[in-house]
Write a protein that holds these residues in place. Structure first.
Motif, PDB file in Angstrom:
ATOM      1  N   PRO A 114      37.791  31.626  37.642  1.00 34.56           N
ATOM      2  CA  PRO A 114      38.737  31.742  38.766  1.00 34.56           C
ATOM      3  C   PRO A 114      38.383  32.922  39.664  1.00 34.56           C
ATOM      4  CG  PRO A 114      39.904  31.450  36.677  1.00 34.56           C
ATOM      5  CD  PRO A 114      38.477  31.720  36.343  1.00 34.56           C
ATOM      6  N   GLU A 115      38.698  32.776  40.942  1.00 38.68           N
ATOM      7  CA  GLU A 115      38.319  33.789  41.922  1.00 38.68           C
ATOM      8  C   GLU A 115      38.915  35.158  41.612  1.00 38.68           C
ATOM      9  OE1 GLU A 115      35.957  32.979  44.207  1.00 38.68           O
ATOM     10  OE2 GLU A 115      36.036  31.147  43.028  1.00 38.68           O
ATOM     11  N   ILE A 116      40.166  35.203  41.153  1.00 40.99           N
ATOM     12  CA  ILE A 116      40.791  36.508  40.915  1.00 40.99           C
ATOM     13  C   ILE A 116      40.227  37.209  39.682  1.00 40.99           C
ATOM     14  CG2 ILE A 116      42.966  35.960  42.081  1.00 40.99           C
ATOM     15  CD1 ILE A 116      44.220  35.596  39.308  1.00 40.99           C
ATOM     16  N   TYR A 117      39.505  36.469  38.847  1.00 45.54           N
ATOM     17  CA  TYR A 117      38.898  37.082  37.662  1.00 45.54           C
ATOM     18  C   TYR A 117      37.449  37.484  37.899  1.00 45.54           C
ATOM     19  CZ  TYR A 117      43.026  35.452  35.080  1.00 45.54           C
ATOM     20  OH  TYR A 117      44.315  35.227  34.636  1.00 45.54           O
ATOM     21  N   GLY A 118      36.997  37.335  39.128  1.00 39.62           N
ATOM     22  CA  GLY A 118      35.704  37.876  39.545  1.00 39.62           C
ATOM     23  C   GLY A 118      34.554  37.599  38.603  1.00 39.62           C
ATOM     24  N   THR A 119      34.014  38.683  38.017  1.00 38.20           N
ATOM     25  CA  THR A 119      32.786  38.587  37.211  1.00 38.20           C
ATOM     26  C   THR A 119      33.092  38.326  35.730  1.00 38.20           C
ATOM     27  OG1 THR A 119      32.816  41.000  36.914  1.00 38.20           O
ATOM     28  CG2 THR A 119      31.527  40.128  38.754  1.00 38.20           C
ATOM     29  N   ILE A 120      34.102  37.525  35.452  1.00 31.83           N
ATOM     30  CA  ILE A 120      34.502  37.255  34.057  1.00 31.83           C
ATOM     31  C   ILE A 120      33.345  36.682  33.238  1.00 31.83           C
ATOM     32  CG2 ILE A 120      35.426  34.962  34.635  1.00 31.83           C
ATOM     33  CD1 ILE A 120      37.528  35.368  32.444  1.00 31.83           C
ATOM     34  N   LEU A 148      36.579  44.744  37.383  1.00 30.71           N
ATOM     35  CA  LEU A 148      37.552  45.795  37.680  1.00 30.71           C
ATOM     36  C   LEU A 148      38.722  45.320  38.542  1.00 30.71           C
ATOM     37  CD1 LEU A 148      35.143  48.820  38.305  1.00 30.71           C
ATOM     38  CD2 LEU A 148      36.303  48.151  36.195  1.00 30.71           C
ATOM     39  N   ASP A 149      38.463  44.610  39.645  1.00 36.40           N
ATOM     40  CA  ASP A 149      39.549  44.133  40.508  1.00 36.40           C
ATOM     41  C   ASP A 149      40.445  43.151  39.754  1.00 36.40           C
ATOM     42  OD1 ASP A 149      38.919  45.609  42.789  1.00 36.40           O
ATOM     43  OD2 ASP A 149      37.452  44.128  43.463  1.00 36.40           O
ATOM     44  N   GLY A 150      39.821  42.263  38.990  1.00 34.40           N
ATOM     45  CA  GLY A 150      40.591  41.301  38.195  1.00 34.40           C
ATOM     46  C   GLY A 150      41.439  41.996  37.151  1.00 34.40           C
TER      47      GLY A 150
END
Length: 564
Positions: A54-60, A67-69
């Protein structure tokens, strides 16, 4: 069809299948009563989330810690959850009357209770959407914790890297960090996370509380510590669902109490027989639009309406806000703070009591019994929108007596993700599609694109998709919705649920008039198709003020015009 298009479609299908698997799995785990997120029982959730990315989880899906997620998630979970091995999801089971102090996350209104060093209880009063929200956030949090563990563990005997030892020393030291110590801790943490010193220094302060300037370091330490304990000592973290929650879910317990409180208040104030207009919105825009001209005459002589609204949106202007609220309470507003567990506060506005000369909407043309009554309900959360709206539109029952509500209109305004355009732009839906199903709800929207043109904002009209959770926004699926014949302009979480309840009440159950007017309008909080413009990139700030009040004014104008 080009290879690129084929691959794009395949990726969207993979993502769609991952979402479907996640929701089937979450329902299964809920019925089972417990699961271990990083164990075998949580494997499908983890795998699906990593496929979905998902976009909000960035580099998951990458080795470095996101960090942002992490900031987005931690703002929506209770402080201290990273220290707890046992997370217990409960119904409203009486903890508010105990000695446990409620912990309320910064960006989610839910009561949480730290039971002991190892256990965190989270109250679920808003239905399945809230459970999905929490479980996906917890899964993300634990995936990130294992990344930390892999970067600090040297061997199976528990030896760790020097950076970890230094971080542990900084965290367990009870004193606040001075500038030098803080930057030393930042250096070691950056190495642990696989991030640069600059990246960590930039984001770490956003995690801080007023009394704690090392909250970020504590978070990283405890996430890593519990992940190490899972690997070395098999001390698995566990999520459980209380028997009472499993029994109550879907029974509309909180929504029924909430709706009955509203109707009882209408009856008590002789408002039940008047034309009713329901607006789902925030708790300030309607009140400010109606009462700022009455309360802030001197300010409006010096500044434009928009400037005054921006001032009222600033939490630092509490005296100004209080002035408007006081004027509202003295001139027809009734405030109902929620005590049902829905976390949805309500304002009722009796337009008979608002001086006609002091606003741009009321008129003397209407008799008292024709003057509108406005019910503003705070935002629902996902599926909770169906529960609350369905209960609100039912007749008011007192013993054997039934009183049908004269609901003239239902208006929904709020934030949504936009698929074309940017933050602050407007979306006027003509239908809601429900993600993961073939369900679709076309409707005649009283608001049109033309209503909002000429105000310096881009306006888009078309279908919108009601997603199962904002935490599962996926670029490939959204691109498919936008580029295909669905021509979706945006996404939100409640529209389909609201419309399902309104249609049922008007067309099938006949509890409200069949020709009830509906108005939907959203402003963009993010663009999940643009890198750097997702929900995890931060809030709107004052960007949201102009579209919020523009939508509010258009709704109120139509509402009062329709009553003349």
């Amino acid at each position: 069809m080009s290879t690129q298009k084929k691959q794009g479609r395949t990726r969207a299908q993979e993502s769609s299948s991952a979402i479907e698997r996640m929701y089937i799995t979450m329902r299964h785990l809920f019925n089972r009563g417990f699961y271990k997120p990083m164990g075998v029982s949580g494997e499908t959730l983890r795998e699906s989330l990593l496929i979905l990315r998902p976009e909000i989880y960035g580099t998951i899906a990458e080795e470095k810690v996101e960090l942002d997620g992490l900031l987005y998630v931690i703002d929506r979970l209770p402080e201290g959850i990273e220290q707890c091995r046992f997370i217990n999801l409960t119904s409203d089971e009486g903890y508010k009357n105990s000695h446990f102090e409620p912990i309320i996350p910064a960006k989610r209104r839910r009561n949480c209770y730290r039971i002991d060093e190892e256990q965190m209880n989270i109250e679920i009063t808003r239905g399945r959407s809230e459970i999905y929200d929490i479980l996906t956030h917890v899964t993300f949090l634990f995936i990130e914790s294992h990344k930390i563990m892999k970067r600090v563990l040297i061997n199976d005997e528990g030896a760790v890297i020097r950076d970890w030892e230094k971080l542990e020393k900084a965290v367990l030291n009870n004193e606040e960090l001075d500038q030098n110590s803080w930057e030393i801790a930042t250096t070691h943490t950056a190495n642990i996370l696989g991030r640069t010193f600059a990246e960590v220094r930039a984001i770490a302060p956003h995690f801080n509380t007023r009394s704690n300037n090392k909250r970020f370091f504590e978070l990283i330490y405890w996430l890593g510590k519990l992940a190490i304990a899972e690997v070395l000592r098999e001390e698995k973290r566990t999520v459980t669902f209380s028997p009472v929650l499993r029994e109550r879910l879907g029974h509309h317990i909180h929504g029924k109490i909430w709706a009955n409180d509203i109707k009882a208040t209408l009856k008590k104030n002789n408002l039940l027989g008047r034309p009713l207009h329901i607006i789902s919105a925030n708790m300030h825009s309607v009140m400010n639009t109606l009462y700022a001209p009455l309360a802030l005459k001197s300010e409006l002589k010096k500044k434009s309406k928009l400037e005054v609204y921006e001032m009222l949106s600033d939490s630092g202007n509490s005296a100004l806000r209080a002035k408007v609220e006081r004027a509202a309470l003295q001139n027809g507003m009734i405030y109902l703070p929620d005590d049902s567990g829905t976390n949805i506060n309500v304002q009722i506005f009796d337009m008979c009591k608002l001086p006609v000369a002091e606003n741009d909407f009321c008129s003397n043309d209407l008799k008292k019994e024709e003057q509108p009554v406005i019910i503003v309900m705070d935002y629902a959360f996902g599926e909770q929108a169906y529960e609350t709206m369905e209960e609100l539109l039912k007749p008011y029952e007192e013993g054997e007596e039934k009183t049908y509500l004269d609901v003239d209109s239902v208006s929904i305004m709020g934030k949504a993700g936009i698929l074309e355009g940017g933050k602050g732009d407007l979306m006027i839906p003509s239908a809601h599609l429900f993600e993961g199903t073939a369900d679709n709800y076309p409707f005649e929207n009283e608001l049109t694109k033309e209503d909002f043109e000429g105000h310096g904002l881009e306006v888009f009209e078309g279908a919108m998709v009601s997603v199962l959770g904002t935490s599962l926004q996926n670029r490939d699926i959204l691109k498919f919705f936008h580029d295909s014949t669905w021509s979706v302009i945006g996404l939100e979480m409640e529209g389909a649920h609201y419309q399902k309840a309104i249609q049922a009440a008007a067309k099938l159950r006949k509890s409200i008039q069949e020709d009830v007017k509906v108005r939907y309008a959203y402003y963009a909080s993010d663009n999940p198709l643009e890198t750097g413009s997702t929900l995890a990139s931060g809030g709107l700030g004052t960007t949201g003020v102009k579209p919020t009040y523009l939508i509010t004014e258009k709704i109120l104008h139509q509402l009062f015009t329709s009553n003349k």
